[in-house]
Design a protein around this motif. Structure first.
Motif, PDB file in Angstrom:
ATOM      1  N   PRO A  46     106.773  81.003   7.173  1.00 49.84           N
ATOM      2  CA  PRO A  46     106.292  81.012   5.577  1.00 49.84           C
ATOM      3  C   PRO A  46     105.616  82.511   5.868  1.00 49.84           C
ATOM      4  O   PRO A  46     105.540  83.166   4.775  1.00 49.84           O
TER       5      PRO A  46
ATOM      6  N   ALA B 142     104.809  78.410  -4.512  1.00 51.14           N
ATOM      7  CA  ALA B 142     104.863  77.340  -3.698  1.00 51.14           C
ATOM      8  C   ALA B 142     104.418  76.029  -4.078  1.00 51.14           C
ATOM      9  O   ALA B 142     104.801  74.977  -3.647  1.00 51.14           O
ATOM     10  N   THR B 143     103.414  75.907  -5.194  1.00 49.78           N
ATOM     11  CA  THR B 143     102.905  74.950  -5.666  1.00 49.78           C
ATOM     12  C   THR B 143     103.966  74.118  -6.549  1.00 49.78           C
ATOM     13  O   THR B 143     104.231  72.656  -6.488  1.00 49.78           O
TER      14      THR B 143
ATOM     15  N   ILE C  10     107.050  74.107  -5.682  1.00 48.29           N
ATOM     16  CA  ILE C  10     108.217  73.652  -4.828  1.00 48.29           C
ATOM     17  C   ILE C  10     107.376  72.388  -4.263  1.00 48.29           C
ATOM     18  O   ILE C  10     108.170  71.340  -4.286  1.00 48.29           O
ATOM     19  N   TYR C  11     106.306  72.315  -3.831  1.00 49.13           N
ATOM     20  CA  TYR C  11     105.759  71.361  -3.245  1.00 49.13           C
ATOM     21  C   TYR C  11     105.491  70.093  -4.364  1.00 49.13           C
ATOM     22  O   TYR C  11     105.735  68.890  -3.756  1.00 49.13           O
ATOM     23  N   THR C  12     105.300  70.537  -5.444  1.00 46.11           N
ATOM     24  CA  THR C  12     105.327  69.257  -6.346  1.00 46.11           C
ATOM     25  C   THR C  12     106.634  68.815  -6.616  1.00 46.11           C
ATOM     26  O   THR C  12     106.683  67.425  -6.785  1.00 46.11           O
TER      27      THR C  12
ATOM     28  N   VAL D 226     108.861  68.486  -4.403  1.00 42.72           N
ATOM     29  CA  VAL D 226     109.298  67.921  -3.296  1.00 42.72           C
ATOM     30  C   VAL D 226     108.500  66.535  -3.215  1.00 42.72           C
ATOM     31  O   VAL D 226     109.061  65.418  -2.905  1.00 42.72           O
ATOM     32  N   GLN D 227     107.430  66.499  -3.541  1.00 46.05           N
ATOM     33  CA  GLN D 227     106.671  65.359  -3.498  1.00 46.05           C
ATOM     34  C   GLN D 227     107.339  64.471  -4.535  1.00 46.05           C
ATOM     35  O   GLN D 227     107.221  63.263  -4.190  1.00 46.05           O
TER      36      GLN D 227
END
Length: 72
Positions: free
Chosen positions: A25, A46-47, A49-51, A53-54
Motif C-alpha cells: 500500500p 481506494a474507497t 475499490i473497497y466498495t 470488493v465488498q
C-alpha cells in the motif's frame, strides 16, 4: 535438503510474501503520487475499490438469502 532446511526455506518465503503485502500500500501510494495522482484522488480510488470488493463478496450471500426467502 533435510526437513529443517526445507521448513526454514518455506518460512522465509511466507515471510517475504507477508512483508511484500505490508509494503505494497505505501509503495502504491508513493508511485501514484509520483505519477501525479493526488492523495484525495487516491482515497477516492481506494474507497471505490473497497466498495466494489465488498459488494462482490456480499452478493452470493444476498442471492442465497433471497432464494431461501422466496421458497418460504
Amino acid at each position: 535438503m533435510n526437513e529443517s532446511q526445507r521448513q526454514l526455506t518455506e518460512n522465509a518465503g511466507s515471510e517475504i510474501f507477508a512483508a511484500a503485502g505490508k509494503a505494497s500500500p505505501p509503495i502504491t501510494v508513493s508511485g501514484l503520487a509520483v505519477a501525479g495522482v493526488s492523495l484525495q484522488d487516491w482515497v477516492f480510488i481506494a474507497t471505490l475499490i473497497y466498495t466494489v470488493v465488498q459488494t462482490l463478496l456480499l452478493m452470493p450471500k444476498l442471492v442465497k438469502f433471497v432464494q431461501g426467502w422466496r421458497r418460504g
